[in-house]
Design an enzyme around this catalytic site. Sequence first.
Site, PDB file in Angstrom:
ATOM      1  N   GLY A   1       0.930  -1.274   0.022  1.00  0.00           N
ATOM      2  CA  GLY A   1       0.024  -0.068   0.053  1.00  0.00           C
ATOM      3  C   GLY A   1       0.753   1.110   0.106  1.00  0.00           C
ATOM      4  O   GLY A   1       0.327   2.317  -0.852  1.00  0.00           O
ATOM      5  N   CYS A   2       1.971   1.410   0.708  1.00  0.00           N
ATOM      6  CA  CYS A   2       2.699   2.597   0.828  1.00  0.00           C
ATOM      7  C   CYS A   2       3.600   2.682  -0.573  1.00  0.00           C
ATOM      8  O   CYS A   2       3.830   3.978  -0.882  1.00  0.00           O
ATOM      9  CB  CYS A   2       3.672   2.137   1.851  1.00  0.00           C
ATOM     10  SG  CYS A   2       2.982   2.323   3.737  1.00  0.00           S
ATOM     11  N   THR A   3       3.861   1.679  -1.166  1.00  0.00           N
ATOM     12  CA  THR A   3       4.262   1.659  -2.512  1.00  0.00           C
ATOM     13  C   THR A   3       3.322   2.416  -3.457  1.00  0.00           C
ATOM     14  O   THR A   3       3.690   3.276  -4.272  1.00  0.00           O
ATOM     15  CB  THR A   3       4.973   0.521  -3.167  1.00  0.00           C
ATOM     16  OG1 THR A   3       5.828  -0.111  -2.324  1.00  0.00           O
ATOM     17  CG2 THR A   3       5.515   0.457  -4.511  1.00  0.00           C
TER      18      THR A   3
END
Length: 239
Positions: free
Chosen positions: A43-45
């Site tokens: 998700g952070c990517t």
Amino acid sequence: MLQPGSSAPAFALPDQNGRVVSSDALRGKWVVLYFYPKDDTPGCTVEACDFTAGLKRFEALDAKVYGVSADDAESHRKFIDKHQLKIDLLVDADHKVADAYGAWGEKSFAGKTSIGILRTTALIDPQGRIAAYWPKVKAEGHADAVAAKLAEVRGGPARGDARATAPSLAVRGGGGAKRGSKTAAPAKRGAGRGVKTQSKSARPAKAAPRAKSPTKAMKKTGPRRKSSGKATDRVRAKR
């Protein structure tokens, strides 16, 4: 939870290269400060790549974008290099800034509860106030939502957009010059017609035919006189 219009908590955090980024130094600019749980997680990517893909849009809106997590500078650099990110990532090792922004707390994942950074975003205006706040963020599509909100609260088109003030003035200025030249054209044509008309009116009238010289007149009348003379002689001779 932070409210729009409230003062944004001050911060001073190092980025991936050790340079300190502070709220004081950012006064006068729009700032997107987004908090994310961990480098190089799915998700952070997605979120970091979306902010990178839309970076020109944020720059056109005169905004700086910073990601914040508790990861160290080396982790940030690897994350940036791996995904060719164009945004700066700040190190909030003791999560004090995250806590001040309501981005630190209890969260659940895969049925497990933990304490850590919550996916949260704050939009800060040039006066250091909260312009918009997202306490619960879904990574996918979030960058677009923030850009749209930024354009809305700024109250105008993006700088550098075709509709923006400076470029549109340049276009109008160029058009004005062209219109000016077209306006001047009829006068020029009028002047040309005036010159032609004047030249026609000023053209001298054709000279009247010159009178025939007396000599020529005499030559033409001479035979008649000679003829009349012969007739007189014949009359005299008969007498």
